[in-house]
Design an enzyme around this catalytic site. Structure first.
Site, short mmCIF file in Angstrom:
data_model
loop_
_atom_site.label_atom_id
_atom_site.label_comp_id
_atom_site.label_asym_id
_atom_site.label_seq_id
_atom_site.Cartn_x
_atom_site.Cartn_y
_atom_site.Cartn_z
N SER A 169 0.84 -1.20 0.00
CA SER A 169 0.00 0.00 0.00
C SER A 169 0.87 1.25 0.00
O SER A 169 2.07 1.20 0.32
CB SER A 169 -0.90 0.00 1.24
OG SER A 169 -1.63 -1.20 1.33
N SER A 224 1.97 5.32 -1.73
CA SER A 224 2.20 6.04 -2.99
C SER A 224 3.24 5.39 -3.88
O SER A 224 3.14 5.45 -5.11
CB SER A 224 2.61 7.49 -2.69
OG SER A 224 3.80 7.53 -1.92
N ASP A 226 6.35 -3.94 -1.13
CA ASP A 226 5.66 -2.90 -0.36
C ASP A 226 6.61 -1.74 -0.13
O ASP A 226 7.83 -1.86 -0.28
CB ASP A 226 5.18 -3.47 0.97
CG ASP A 226 3.97 -2.72 1.53
OD1 ASP A 226 3.67 -1.62 1.03
OD2 ASP A 226 3.34 -3.23 2.47
N LYS A 250 6.59 1.24 9.16
CA LYS A 250 5.51 1.25 8.19
C LYS A 250 4.21 1.59 8.90
O LYS A 250 4.12 1.48 10.11
CB LYS A 250 5.40 -0.11 7.49
CG LYS A 250 6.55 -0.41 6.54
CD LYS A 250 6.48 -1.80 5.93
CE LYS A 250 5.16 -2.09 5.26
NZ LYS A 250 4.80 -1.11 4.21
N GLU A 260 -0.45 -5.29 5.99
CA GLU A 260 0.84 -5.30 5.31
C GLU A 260 1.78 -6.33 5.95
O GLU A 260 2.48 -7.07 5.26
CB GLU A 260 1.48 -3.91 5.36
CG GLU A 260 0.79 -2.90 4.46
CD GLU A 260 1.34 -1.49 4.65
OE1 GLU A 260 1.12 -0.66 3.75
OE2 GLU A 260 1.97 -1.22 5.69
#
Length: 282
Positions: free
Chosen positions: A75, A77, A131, A144, A153
């Site tokens: 997940s 940008s 990721d 994260k 995640e």
């Protein structure tokens, strides 16, 4: 802190629509890459960061995704560029790829690109998960959860044979907290956020603050219907021990500390190259 300077050879051909050989069979994931600028010179720091994210995402997909694999899709940008490249390769090379998302955002990316969507019920073992990260230290310990998806995640990453991280140059640190100033995200059961916050501050110092939403009144609510505390720590810790200790606090669902999980990190650099960091040899 050692950071190798690499660039993915397949990126050179990506712009022209052709893909060259990725790696030699006798040197998996170890091919020395050339210092080559691939994209136009960015006009400002934000543009530079976006180009860097693209470099990292493309390098990870080209070097670690093969035909007939199940791929965990992260997940944030930076993962957008990785999914762009994954979809491009699936179309051009007719690859058979199944994707398992880590969030609602990842699920939408998979569907929007026409990729095959699955889940851990049907595919509990993944070949690779890719990721992003908010910060990476010299030992490949990650922070994260800036986007609030830390629990899913971590679950997906733990199910993968290989966990590959992609980031831009701003996420590279010698020690956690050097670049990322927003703290360690901690997902908590809503009724427990006050006692958990107090316990963390008492035992480990710093401050654990409830993350508030921007476009809605009240706190951020995760995909799992929980709250997030951002623990702004005051000094460097033994992150493995702290991660275990925090997870043992009643009400804590998961932490944004990823310790000993990442196999490799690709950093898109300011100069148009890709830096690669592997775990230190003990």
């Amino acid at each position: 802190m050692l950071l190798q300077r690499w660039i993915c050879p397949t990126l050179l051909s990506a712009a022209s629509g052709h893909r060259s050989a990725v790696l030699k069979k006798d040197t998996p994931f170890r091919h020395k890459l050339k210092h080559t600028r691939l994209f136009r010179s960015p006009s400002n720091t934000d543009d530079m960061a976006e180009e860097a994210k693209k470099l990292a995402g493309y390098a990870a997909v080209d070097n670690h995704v093969q035909n007939n694999q199940v791929v965990g899709v992260g997940s944030g940008s930076t993962i957008v560029y990785a999914v762009d490249r994954l979809a491009e390769r699936v179309r051009q090379e007719k690859l058979n790829i199944v994707c398992v998302p880590t969030s609602f955002q990842a699920r939408q990316l998979i569907l929007q690109h026409g990729l095959t969507l699955s889940d851990l019920d049907r595919h509990p073992e993944l070949d690779v998960a890719i990721d992003g990260a908010d910060e990476v230290d010299a030992a490949l310990t990650l922070i994260k959860g800036g986007g609030g998806c830390l629990t899913q995640e971590k679950i997906v990453a733990s199910c993968a044979k290989h966990f590959i991280v992609i980031a831009d140059f701003r996420k590279d640190s010698s020690a956690l907290g050097q670049q990322w100033k927003k703290g360690v995200p901690i997902e908590v059961i809503p009724m427990a956020y006050v006692p958990v916050s107090r316990t963390i501050a008492k035992r480990f110092g710093g401050e654990a603050v409830l993350r508030m939403a921007v476009s809605k009144a009240g706190p951020v609510v995760t995909d799992n219907s929980n709250f997030i505390l951002d623990w702004k720590f005051e000094h460097i810790h033994n992150w493995k021990e702290v991660n275990i200790a925090i997870k043992m606090i009643p009400g804590v669902v998961e932490t944004g500390l990823f310790v000993g999980m990442a196999e490799r990190v690709y950093f898109g650099m300011e100069d148009g190259n890709v830096g690669v960091r592997d775990p230190p040899v003990n």
